[in-house]
Design a protein around this motif. Sequence first.
Motif, mmCIF file in Angstrom:
data_model
loop_
_atom_site.group_PDB
_atom_site.id
_atom_site.type_symbol
_atom_site.label_atom_id
_atom_site.label_comp_id
_atom_site.label_asym_id
_atom_site.label_seq_id
_atom_site.Cartn_x
_atom_site.Cartn_y
_atom_site.Cartn_z
ATOM 1 N N ARG A 132 -14.938 -5.495 43.688
ATOM 2 C CA ARG A 132 -15.209 -6.785 43.055
ATOM 3 C C ARG A 132 -14.729 -6.800 41.612
ATOM 4 N N ILE A 133 -13.960 -7.844 41.267
ATOM 5 C CA ILE A 133 -13.630 -8.141 39.879
ATOM 6 C C ILE A 133 -14.405 -9.400 39.517
ATOM 7 N N HIS A 134 -15.353 -9.262 38.582
ATOM 8 C CA HIS A 134 -16.277 -10.355 38.279
ATOM 9 C C HIS A 134 -16.224 -10.662 36.794
ATOM 10 N N ASP A 135 -15.624 -11.795 36.456
ATOM 11 C CA ASP A 135 -15.537 -12.248 35.070
ATOM 12 C C ASP A 135 -16.759 -13.100 34.772
ATOM 13 N N THR A 136 -17.824 -12.463 34.318
ATOM 14 C CA THR A 136 -19.086 -13.175 34.095
ATOM 15 C C THR A 136 -19.051 -14.036 32.845
ATOM 16 N N LEU A 137 -18.107 -13.766 31.927
ATOM 17 C CA LEU A 137 -18.077 -14.460 30.641
ATOM 18 C C LEU A 137 -17.001 -15.535 30.571
ATOM 19 N N SER A 138 -16.291 -15.756 31.681
ATOM 20 C CA SER A 138 -15.207 -16.753 31.743
ATOM 21 C C SER A 138 -14.182 -16.532 30.643
ATOM 22 N N THR A 139 -13.808 -15.279 30.443
ATOM 23 C CA THR A 139 -12.841 -14.928 29.400
ATOM 24 C C THR A 139 -11.466 -14.641 29.985
ATOM 25 N N GLU A 140 -11.289 -14.885 31.297
ATOM 26 C CA GLU A 140 -10.069 -14.474 31.998
ATOM 27 C C GLU A 140 -9.841 -12.974 31.796
ATOM 28 N N TRP A 141 -10.892 -12.240 32.029
ATOM 29 C CA TRP A 141 -10.928 -10.793 31.847
ATOM 30 C C TRP A 141 -9.865 -10.135 32.724
#
Length: 222
Positions: A132-141
């Motif tokens: 899982r790649i989960h960008d929780t901060l909506s930073t386009e991590w």
Amino acid sequence: AGAVNKINIAWFIGQAGECTNAITQAFASFTANGGGTAFFPEGTWLTDGNHAVMNDLVIEGMGNTVIKANGNANGIFTHGANVYGVKLKDLTLNGDSHTIAGYLCSAAYGDGSAGMVRFENVLIQGCTYGFRIHDTLSTEWQMAATSFDAKCRLSNNTYGIWCNSANNVGFCEAFFEVGVNQWAGYFTGGGQWTFAGNECAGVLLSGTNQMESQTVVAASGI
């Protein structure tokens, strides 16, 4: 790697069994010494999970090595920002049907880029999310250069691969086994993932049972 570059998890507990504290101690040594290899002999190793990986880490088994979750957690292993050069090989990550990712990469563990994760002869099974790649901060991590070799399998996970961040590059040769109400892959802003001639056993929710060579860009599912 530094002075401590290989630790056998059995050194802490003698044989396969509950190893949460053993992994924590080994990882602390690797963090202090610039990376290293955590070696898991054959058998089933039980853990509470949420073990944060670090730069230049190898997690190595013997083919019949199983690292199994005790319960719900964010991930068996978690990968945060500014961490590069992680390899998992010759082992199984078993979520035991808990709410957990086999391997979680998340912006919750720090904003910034990360990458260079390699899976070789790894089975990920029984997880909510296999990888899982989960960008929780909506930073386009960004999670760059993730790869699975052709000996890898993702089996009986709700989502084999799940990704909600667009700045990612992955190459996957793994075999997917999915059951009813399971997805081989789910992407919302999936970046550039290439699935090279993968086959899939079972019926995907998208209605196909063959994952052919393709690059996924912001697709809703595979």
